[in-house]
Design a protein around this motif. Structure first.
Motif, PDB file in Angstrom:
ATOM      1  N   GLU A   9      18.730  -3.515  -7.688  1.00 54.49           N
ATOM      2  CA  GLU A   9      19.195  -2.931  -6.427  1.00 54.49           C
ATOM      3  C   GLU A   9      18.128  -3.012  -5.332  1.00 54.49           C
ATOM      4  O   GLU A   9      18.446  -3.100  -4.160  1.00 54.49           O
ATOM      5  CB  GLU A   9      19.595  -1.466  -6.626  1.00 54.49           C
ATOM      6  CG  GLU A   9      20.915  -1.279  -7.331  1.00 54.49           C
ATOM      7  CD  GLU A   9      22.109  -1.599  -6.458  1.00 54.49           C
ATOM      8  OE1 GLU A   9      21.979  -1.751  -5.231  1.00 54.49           O
ATOM      9  OE2 GLU A   9      23.212  -1.698  -7.013  1.00 54.49           O
ATOM     10  N   LEU A  10      16.848  -2.968  -5.713  1.00 51.60           N
ATOM     11  CA  LEU A  10      15.769  -2.998  -4.730  1.00 51.60           C
ATOM     12  C   LEU A  10      15.614  -4.362  -4.072  1.00 51.60           C
ATOM     13  O   LEU A  10      15.153  -4.462  -2.945  1.00 51.60           O
ATOM     14  CB  LEU A  10      14.441  -2.588  -5.382  1.00 51.60           C
ATOM     15  CG  LEU A  10      14.420  -1.199  -6.019  1.00 51.60           C
ATOM     16  CD1 LEU A  10      13.093  -0.957  -6.724  1.00 51.60           C
ATOM     17  CD2 LEU A  10      14.693  -0.128  -4.978  1.00 51.60           C
ATOM     18  N   VAL A  53      21.552  -2.166 -11.688  1.00 53.27           N
ATOM     19  CA  VAL A  53      22.960  -1.881 -11.945  1.00 53.27           C
ATOM     20  C   VAL A  53      23.485  -2.992 -12.854  1.00 53.27           C
ATOM     21  O   VAL A  53      23.042  -4.135 -12.769  1.00 53.27           O
ATOM     22  CB  VAL A  53      23.765  -1.805 -10.618  1.00 53.27           C
ATOM     23  CG1 VAL A  53      23.722  -3.113  -9.866  1.00 53.27           C
ATOM     24  CG2 VAL A  53      25.186  -1.378 -10.863  1.00 53.27           C
ATOM     25  N   CYS A  54      24.398  -2.648 -13.744  1.00 48.91           N
ATOM     26  CA  CYS A  54      24.994  -3.657 -14.619  1.00 48.91           C
ATOM     27  C   CYS A  54      26.137  -4.332 -13.859  1.00 48.91           C
ATOM     28  O   CYS A  54      27.158  -3.714 -13.557  1.00 48.91           O
ATOM     29  CB  CYS A  54      25.495  -3.014 -15.906  1.00 48.91           C
ATOM     30  SG  CYS A  54      26.044  -4.232 -17.129  1.00 48.91           S
ATOM     31  N   CYS A  81      19.854  -1.473 -18.543  1.00 50.71           N
ATOM     32  CA  CYS A  81      19.275  -1.732 -17.221  1.00 50.71           C
ATOM     33  C   CYS A  81      18.260  -0.634 -16.873  1.00 50.71           C
ATOM     34  O   CYS A  81      18.405   0.516 -17.287  1.00 50.71           O
ATOM     35  CB  CYS A  81      20.372  -1.763 -16.155  1.00 50.71           C
ATOM     36  SG  CYS A  81      21.588  -3.068 -16.387  1.00 50.71           S
ATOM     37  N   LEU A  82      17.268  -1.007 -16.099  1.00 48.94           N
ATOM     38  CA  LEU A  82      16.274  -0.050 -15.619  1.00 48.94           C
ATOM     39  C   LEU A  82      16.910   0.875 -14.592  1.00 48.94           C
ATOM     40  O   LEU A  82      17.976   0.566 -14.044  1.00 48.94           O
ATOM     41  CB  LEU A  82      15.088  -0.802 -15.008  1.00 48.94           C
ATOM     42  CG  LEU A  82      14.291  -1.672 -15.977  1.00 48.94           C
ATOM     43  CD1 LEU A  82      13.238  -2.487 -15.218  1.00 48.94           C
ATOM     44  CD2 LEU A  82      13.637  -0.818 -17.061  1.00 48.94           C
ATOM     45  N   LYS A 106      26.900  -8.039  -0.496  1.00 50.31           N
ATOM     46  CA  LYS A 106      25.650  -7.692  -1.178  1.00 50.31           C
ATOM     47  C   LYS A 106      25.360  -8.791  -2.195  1.00 50.31           C
ATOM     48  O   LYS A 106      26.217  -9.108  -3.031  1.00 50.31           O
ATOM     49  CB  LYS A 106      25.798  -6.347  -1.874  1.00 50.31           C
ATOM     50  CG  LYS A 106      24.511  -5.800  -2.435  1.00 50.31           C
ATOM     51  CD  LYS A 106      24.723  -4.361  -2.878  1.00 50.31           C
ATOM     52  CE  LYS A 106      23.408  -3.658  -3.043  1.00 50.31           C
ATOM     53  NZ  LYS A 106      23.599  -2.235  -3.356  1.00 50.31           N
ATOM     54  N   VAL A 107      24.164  -9.374  -2.106  1.00 46.36           N
ATOM     55  CA  VAL A 107      23.772 -10.473  -2.993  1.00 46.36           C
ATOM     56  C   VAL A 107      22.592 -10.029  -3.843  1.00 46.36           C
ATOM     57  O   VAL A 107      21.574  -9.565  -3.318  1.00 46.36           O
ATOM     58  CB  VAL A 107      23.400 -11.737  -2.181  1.00 46.36           C
ATOM     59  CG1 VAL A 107      22.954 -12.853  -3.102  1.00 46.36           C
ATOM     60  CG2 VAL A 107      24.579 -12.183  -1.324  1.00 46.36           C
ATOM     61  N   TYR A 108      22.757 -10.162  -5.159  1.00 43.60           N
ATOM     62  CA  TYR A 108      21.691  -9.851  -6.100  1.00 43.60           C
ATOM     63  C   TYR A 108      20.931 -11.131  -6.417  1.00 43.60           C
ATOM     64  O   TYR A 108      21.537 -12.165  -6.696  1.00 43.60           O
ATOM     65  CB  TYR A 108      22.267  -9.259  -7.384  1.00 43.60           C
ATOM     66  CG  TYR A 108      22.874  -7.900  -7.167  1.00 43.60           C
ATOM     67  CD1 TYR A 108      22.101  -6.754  -7.292  1.00 43.60           C
ATOM     68  CD2 TYR A 108      24.214  -7.761  -6.806  1.00 43.60           C
ATOM     69  CE1 TYR A 108      22.653  -5.504  -7.069  1.00 43.60           C
ATOM     70  CE2 TYR A 108      24.770  -6.510  -6.586  1.00 43.60           C
ATOM     71  CZ  TYR A 108      23.985  -5.385  -6.721  1.00 43.60           C
ATOM     72  OH  TYR A 108      24.524  -4.154  -6.497  1.00 43.60           O
ATOM     73  N   ALA A 109      19.601 -11.051  -6.381  1.00 42.23           N
ATOM     74  CA  ALA A 109      18.759 -12.215  -6.649  1.00 42.23           C
ATOM     75  C   ALA A 109      18.952 -12.677  -8.087  1.00 42.23           C
ATOM     76  O   ALA A 109      18.686 -11.928  -9.024  1.00 42.23           O
ATOM     77  CB  ALA A 109      17.296 -11.871  -6.383  1.00 42.23           C
ATOM     78  N   SER A 110      19.423 -13.898  -8.266  1.00 48.64           N
ATOM     79  CA  SER A 110      19.731 -14.403  -9.604  1.00 48.64           C
ATOM     80  C   SER A 110      18.491 -14.570 -10.473  1.00 48.64           C
ATOM     81  O   SER A 110      18.569 -14.461 -11.685  1.00 48.64           O
ATOM     82  CB  SER A 110      20.507 -15.720  -9.516  1.00 48.64           C
ATOM     83  OG  SER A 110      19.737 -16.678  -8.834  1.00 48.64           O
ATOM     84  N   GLU A 111      17.324 -14.811  -9.854  1.00 50.53           N
ATOM     85  CA  GLU A 111      16.127 -15.011 -10.662  1.00 50.53           C
ATOM     86  C   GLU A 111      15.685 -13.728 -11.381  1.00 50.53           C
ATOM     87  O   GLU A 111      14.909 -13.777 -12.318  1.00 50.53           O
ATOM     88  CB  GLU A 111      14.966 -15.581  -9.838  1.00 50.53           C
ATOM     89  CG  GLU A 111      14.451 -14.674  -8.745  1.00 50.53           C
ATOM     90  CD  GLU A 111      15.108 -14.933  -7.391  1.00 50.53           C
ATOM     91  OE1 GLU A 111      14.519 -14.533  -6.380  1.00 50.53           O
ATOM     92  OE2 GLU A 111      16.199 -15.515  -7.341  1.00 50.53           O
ATOM     93  N   PHE A 112      16.203 -12.573 -10.966  1.00 54.82           N
ATOM     94  CA  PHE A 112      15.859 -11.318 -11.623  1.00 54.82           C
ATOM     95  C   PHE A 112      16.981 -10.823 -12.527  1.00 54.82           C
ATOM     96  O   PHE A 112      16.820  -9.816 -13.207  1.00 54.82           O
ATOM     97  CB  PHE A 112      15.511 -10.243 -10.587  1.00 54.82           C
ATOM     98  CG  PHE A 112      14.333 -10.614  -9.743  1.00 54.82           C
ATOM     99  CD1 PHE A 112      13.062 -10.596 -10.265  1.00 54.82           C
ATOM    100  CD2 PHE A 112      14.504 -11.016  -8.432  1.00 54.82           C
ATOM    101  CE1 PHE A 112      11.969 -10.958  -9.501  1.00 54.82           C
ATOM    102  CE2 PHE A 112      13.418 -11.370  -7.647  1.00 54.82           C
ATOM    103  CZ  PHE A 112      12.145 -11.343  -8.184  1.00 54.82           C
TER     104      PHE A 112
END
Length: 157
Positions: free
Chosen positions: A104-105, A94-95, A89-90, A66-72
């Motif tokens: 997460e979206l 996730v922290c 966090c909204l 699972k990769v989280y977009a670094s720009e966000f």
């Protein structure tokens, strides 16, 4: 006949194999060709992947990442206290262990080749640890708090 089938089965593309188009990753259409790193590859090739995976569904040579977009990932949070005494966090974030909120979206999953050393990876790829920089093993839905780490083949910078 069974020897021929066994031979053909052994020739099937695997996650992490080089490709130029999706058909290079097999005729079943299970794997796709990720060409996002092709411009940096000496042979101008991408790699076979299985997109939108979940825990436990990848072939034996791979793991769901699972990769989280670094720009966000720009809001600082405390992974120990998040959702307990603080809520930086909204709701759809996730922290992450590195102390940033990950969306997460916008997170994406794909099967990536597991490795023990650089020798397990193809040319221009290295064997790197997960569990940092927004790159994690997809969580087990039966134990989502258990953060698993492994090593995967990633393109060299």
């Amino acid at each position: 006949m069974s020897a021929l089938l066994a031979l053909l089965a052994g020739c099937q593309p695997e996650v992490g194999d080089p490709c130029r188009r999706t058909i290079d990753c097999g005729l079943q259409g299970t794997l796709s060709c990720d060409v996002s790193n092709a411009p940096n590859d000496p042979g101008n090739q991408g790699e076979c992947t299985l997109e939108n995976c979940s825990f436990g569904v990848c072939p034996n040579e791979a793991v769901c990442i699972k990769v989280y977009a670094s720009e966000f990932a720009s809001v600082v949070c405390d992974p120990v206290e998040e959702d307990r005494s603080t809520d930086d966090c909204l709701p759809h974030e996730v922290c992450l262990p590195e102390g940033l909120c990950g969306d997460e979206l916008r997170a994406q999953t794909s099967c990536r080749r597991e490795c023990k050393s650089d020798a397990d990876c193809r040319d221009n790829y290295s064997c790197e640890n997960t569990g940092r920089n927004g790159v994690y093993v997809a969580p087990d839905p039966d134990d989502p708090d258990n953060v698993v780490t492994t090593r995967i083949c990633v393109p060299k910078p």
